[in-house]
Design a protein around this motif. Structure first.
Motif, PDB file in Angstrom:
ATOM      1  N   VAL A   9       0.764  -1.187  -0.096  1.00 13.36           N
ATOM      2  CA  VAL A   9      -0.106   0.014   0.141  1.00 13.36           C
ATOM      3  C   VAL A   9       0.883   1.190  -0.062  1.00 13.36           C
ATOM      4  O   VAL A   9       1.958   1.441   1.009  1.00 13.36           O
ATOM      5  CB  VAL A   9      -1.165  -0.015   1.400  1.00 13.36           C
ATOM      6  CG1 VAL A   9      -1.651   1.409   1.150  1.00 13.36           C
ATOM      7  CG2 VAL A   9      -1.861  -1.122   1.398  1.00 13.36           C
ATOM      8  N   LEU A  10       0.751   2.198  -0.893  1.00 12.72           N
ATOM      9  CA  LEU A  10       1.367   3.363  -0.897  1.00 12.72           C
ATOM     10  C   LEU A  10       0.678   4.568  -0.281  1.00 12.72           C
ATOM     11  O   LEU A  10      -0.309   4.912  -0.844  1.00 12.72           O
ATOM     12  CB  LEU A  10       1.792   3.660  -2.531  1.00 12.72           C
ATOM     13  CG  LEU A  10       2.694   4.643  -2.813  1.00 12.72           C
ATOM     14  CD1 LEU A  10       4.212   3.912  -2.390  1.00 12.72           C
ATOM     15  CD2 LEU A  10       2.918   4.951  -4.358  1.00 12.72           C
ATOM     16  N   THR A  11       1.079   5.144   0.820  1.00 13.19           N
ATOM     17  CA  THR A  11       0.368   6.257   1.266  1.00 13.19           C
ATOM     18  C   THR A  11       1.532   7.039   1.805  1.00 13.19           C
ATOM     19  O   THR A  11       2.614   6.891   2.119  1.00 13.19           O
ATOM     20  CB  THR A  11      -0.664   5.755   2.169  1.00 13.19           C
ATOM     21  OG1 THR A  11      -1.297   6.782   2.605  1.00 13.19           O
ATOM     22  CG2 THR A  11      -0.028   5.139   3.605  1.00 13.19           C
ATOM     23  N   TYR A  44       3.051  -4.960   2.824  1.00 10.88           N
ATOM     24  CA  TYR A  44       3.414  -3.896   3.652  1.00 10.88           C
ATOM     25  C   TYR A  44       2.910  -2.591   3.154  1.00 10.88           C
ATOM     26  O   TYR A  44       2.498  -2.392   2.184  1.00 10.88           O
ATOM     27  CB  TYR A  44       5.109  -4.063   3.537  1.00 10.88           C
ATOM     28  CG  TYR A  44       5.662  -3.985   2.095  1.00 10.88           C
ATOM     29  CD1 TYR A  44       5.868  -2.706   1.650  1.00 10.88           C
ATOM     30  CD2 TYR A  44       6.002  -5.136   1.545  1.00 10.88           C
ATOM     31  CE1 TYR A  44       6.646  -2.470   0.456  1.00 10.88           C
ATOM     32  CE2 TYR A  44       6.575  -4.868   0.098  1.00 10.88           C
ATOM     33  CZ  TYR A  44       6.799  -3.490  -0.355  1.00 10.88           C
ATOM     34  OH  TYR A  44       7.448  -3.452  -1.645  1.00 10.88           O
ATOM     35  N   VAL A  45       3.336  -1.731   4.073  1.00 11.73           N
ATOM     36  CA  VAL A  45       3.046  -0.233   3.853  1.00 11.73           C
ATOM     37  C   VAL A  45       4.018   0.519   3.473  1.00 11.73           C
ATOM     38  O   VAL A  45       5.147   0.499   4.364  1.00 11.73           O
ATOM     39  CB  VAL A  45       1.920   0.452   4.926  1.00 11.73           C
ATOM     40  CG1 VAL A  45       1.718   1.626   4.608  1.00 11.73           C
ATOM     41  CG2 VAL A  45       0.755  -0.550   5.048  1.00 11.73           C
ATOM     42  N   SER A  46       4.216   1.567   2.604  1.00  9.24           N
ATOM     43  CA  SER A  46       5.340   2.058   2.138  1.00  9.24           C
ATOM     44  C   SER A  46       5.130   3.537   1.427  1.00  9.24           C
ATOM     45  O   SER A  46       3.675   3.758   1.297  1.00  9.24           O
ATOM     46  CB  SER A  46       6.168   1.544   1.095  1.00  9.24           C
ATOM     47  OG  SER A  46       7.618   1.950   1.317  1.00  9.24           O
ATOM     48  N   VAL A  55      12.075  -0.163   1.409  1.00  7.37           N
ATOM     49  CA  VAL A  55      11.676  -0.092   2.888  1.00  7.37           C
ATOM     50  C   VAL A  55      10.184   0.038   2.846  1.00  7.37           C
ATOM     51  O   VAL A  55       9.777   0.697   2.114  1.00  7.37           O
ATOM     52  CB  VAL A  55      12.437   1.002   3.670  1.00  7.37           C
ATOM     53  CG1 VAL A  55      11.872   1.017   5.035  1.00  7.37           C
ATOM     54  CG2 VAL A  55      13.911   0.811   3.720  1.00  7.37           C
ATOM     55  N   GLY A  56       9.751  -0.781   3.971  1.00  2.00           N
ATOM     56  CA  GLY A  56       8.225  -0.790   4.164  1.00  2.00           C
ATOM     57  C   GLY A  56       8.124  -0.998   5.619  1.00  2.00           C
ATOM     58  O   GLY A  56       8.882  -1.352   6.345  1.00  2.00           O
ATOM     59  N   VAL A  75       0.825  -2.775  -6.354  1.00  2.00           N
ATOM     60  CA  VAL A  75       0.805  -1.497  -5.410  1.00  2.00           C
ATOM     61  C   VAL A  75      -0.594  -1.042  -5.457  1.00  2.00           C
ATOM     62  O   VAL A  75      -1.198  -0.890  -6.630  1.00  2.00           O
ATOM     63  CB  VAL A  75       1.716  -0.522  -5.957  1.00  2.00           C
ATOM     64  CG1 VAL A  75       1.834   0.639  -4.780  1.00  2.00           C
ATOM     65  CG2 VAL A  75       3.311  -1.177  -5.903  1.00  2.00           C
ATOM     66  N   TYR A  76      -1.034  -0.664  -4.497  1.00  2.00           N
ATOM     67  CA  TYR A  76      -2.461   0.020  -4.101  1.00  2.00           C
ATOM     68  C   TYR A  76      -2.169   1.354  -3.890  1.00  2.00           C
ATOM     69  O   TYR A  76      -1.560   1.543  -2.517  1.00  2.00           O
ATOM     70  CB  TYR A  76      -3.306  -0.825  -2.966  1.00  2.00           C
ATOM     71  CG  TYR A  76      -4.325  -0.344  -2.617  1.00  2.00           C
ATOM     72  CD1 TYR A  76      -5.562   0.397  -3.251  1.00  2.00           C
ATOM     73  CD2 TYR A  76      -4.695  -0.264  -1.151  1.00  2.00           C
ATOM     74  CE1 TYR A  76      -6.403   0.873  -2.871  1.00  2.00           C
ATOM     75  CE2 TYR A  76      -5.937   0.198  -0.731  1.00  2.00           C
ATOM     76  CZ  TYR A  76      -6.832   0.758  -1.383  1.00  2.00           C
ATOM     77  OH  TYR A  76      -7.896   1.434  -1.020  1.00  2.00           O
TER      78      TYR A  76
END
Length: 358
Positions: A9-11, A44-46, A55-56, A75-76
């Motif tokens: 997840v990209l945020t 993971y979230v990154s 890295v995440g 990737v969301y």
């Protein structure tokens, strides 16, 4: 040995020495992590910068831990900043994904005018589209106010009901009201009204036909239907809620004080049980058609949309707008389920994308 299927997840991430916070989707990411683990995904979230460093944050029993992570198959995109999506950093991330044969869905924010243009290409959606144009000054304003009792001016990049003007004919002239103000100003001449708007408008806007919406206790009502992609261009509605505007307000967004209600409860106040069922089915059909049209017309890959609909006093449904990064606050199932259907839908769609590519 084949690489484990991986999703990111990209945020935006707010990092401190003690913890990392993912803003309004923090709890939603925990739900995604829990269901991803159940489905055998490495999750993971990154952020864009962290992703490029490899890295995440991964969810463990003790919370989110920062670590080196592999590149993601899918990737969301849940970035909240349009500016970041237009940055060289984001372009570098897209190039990296392409090199690594990865995929991203929810490609970028779609603004209100391009959404309307995509819909206009499909004649069967025309009955549900309020008349809309790009705001280009006094001439456009006059033509809309000649045609309709009320009109709205909305920022094309706006969200959460911010920056909206309502203009309405009255005995005092034309009344101007802003969505973040309780006061109303009346203008006797079109020149004075246009001058006042020019002083307040600093961003591209659309001008849109005003609608006489169905209300509860005099408060306008709209409906948010959350749609998720299943595979190819097949979609399903994962949640639906009604939003009731606060007293003396003309927008029903939760950020502006709107109140959530179950769709069935609202429709049953207006209709018989049978008619309420038919009306709800029609709302779902319009939302699914809207999602399928946008997914086929817009550049990039999309896996979810929040479709806002409303019903006027004659029973006619209308498409109000579509949100490319829909809020998770409207998902009422969160109050009694640990993992919402919308979180499961995101993971399931990511797995489908991976399977289709393998």
């Amino acid at each position: 040995m084949s690489k484990q299927r991986t999703m990111a997840v990209l945020t935006e991430i707010n990092e401190t020495s003690e913890r990392a916070a993912f803003g309004s989707i923090h709890h939603f990411c925990e739900e995604l992590a829990a269901y991803a683990r159940k489905r055998g995904l490495f999750f993971y979230v990154s952020s864009p910068a962290l992703y490029l460093e490899g890295v995440g944050y991964q969810w463990t029993e003790s919370g989110w831990g920062k670590r080196d992570v592999p590149s993601a198959n899918v990737v969301y995109n849940r970035l909240h900043s349009r500016k970041l999506e237009r940055s060289p950093l984001f372009a570098e991330l897209l190039a990296r994904l392409a090199e690594e044969n990865g995929m991203m869905f929810n490609h970028r924010f779609l603004h209100k005018w391009e959404v309307h243009c995509h819909f206009e290409r499909h004649e069967y959606l025309h009955p549900y589209l309020p008349k809309t144009a790009l705001w280009s000054g006094q001439h456009t304003l006059e033509s809309f106010l000649d045609a309709f009792p009320s009109v709205f001016l909305k920022p094309i990049y706006g969200s959460q009901g911010r920056g909206i003007f309502r203009l309405q004919h009255s005995d005092d002239g034309i009344c101007l009201r802003h969505s973040t103000s309780a006061s109303t100003a009346a203008y006797r001449s079109m020149d004075a009204l246009a001058s006042a708007l020019r002083q307040q408008i600093r961003t591209p806007m659309i001008i849109q036909q005003g609608l006489e919406l169905r209300t509860l206790d005099g408060r306008p009502v709209d409906f948010r239907l959350l749609c998720h992609r299943v595979r190819h261009n097949d979609w399903r509605v994962t949640s639906a809620v009604a939003r009731i505007a606060p007293p003396d307000q003309f927008v029903a967004n939760l950020a502006r004080g709107g109140e959530l209600m179950a769709v069935n409860d609202v429709l049953r106040k207006w209709h018989t049980r049978a008619d309420a069922f038919q009306q709800k089915q029609l709302l779902k059909e319009i939302a699914l058609e809207s999602a399928a049209v946008l997914a086929s017309e817009a550049e990039g890959l999309y896996g979810e949309f929040g479709v806002d609909l409303a019903i006027d006093i004659h029973g006619q449904p209308w498409i109000i707008e579509v949100n490319t990064k829909p809020s998770k606050r409207t998902d009422m199932a969160a109050s009694y389920q640990s993992v919402r259907p919308s979180a499961k839908a995101i993971i399931d769609y990511s797995l489908t994308l991976m399977e289709e590519k393998e």
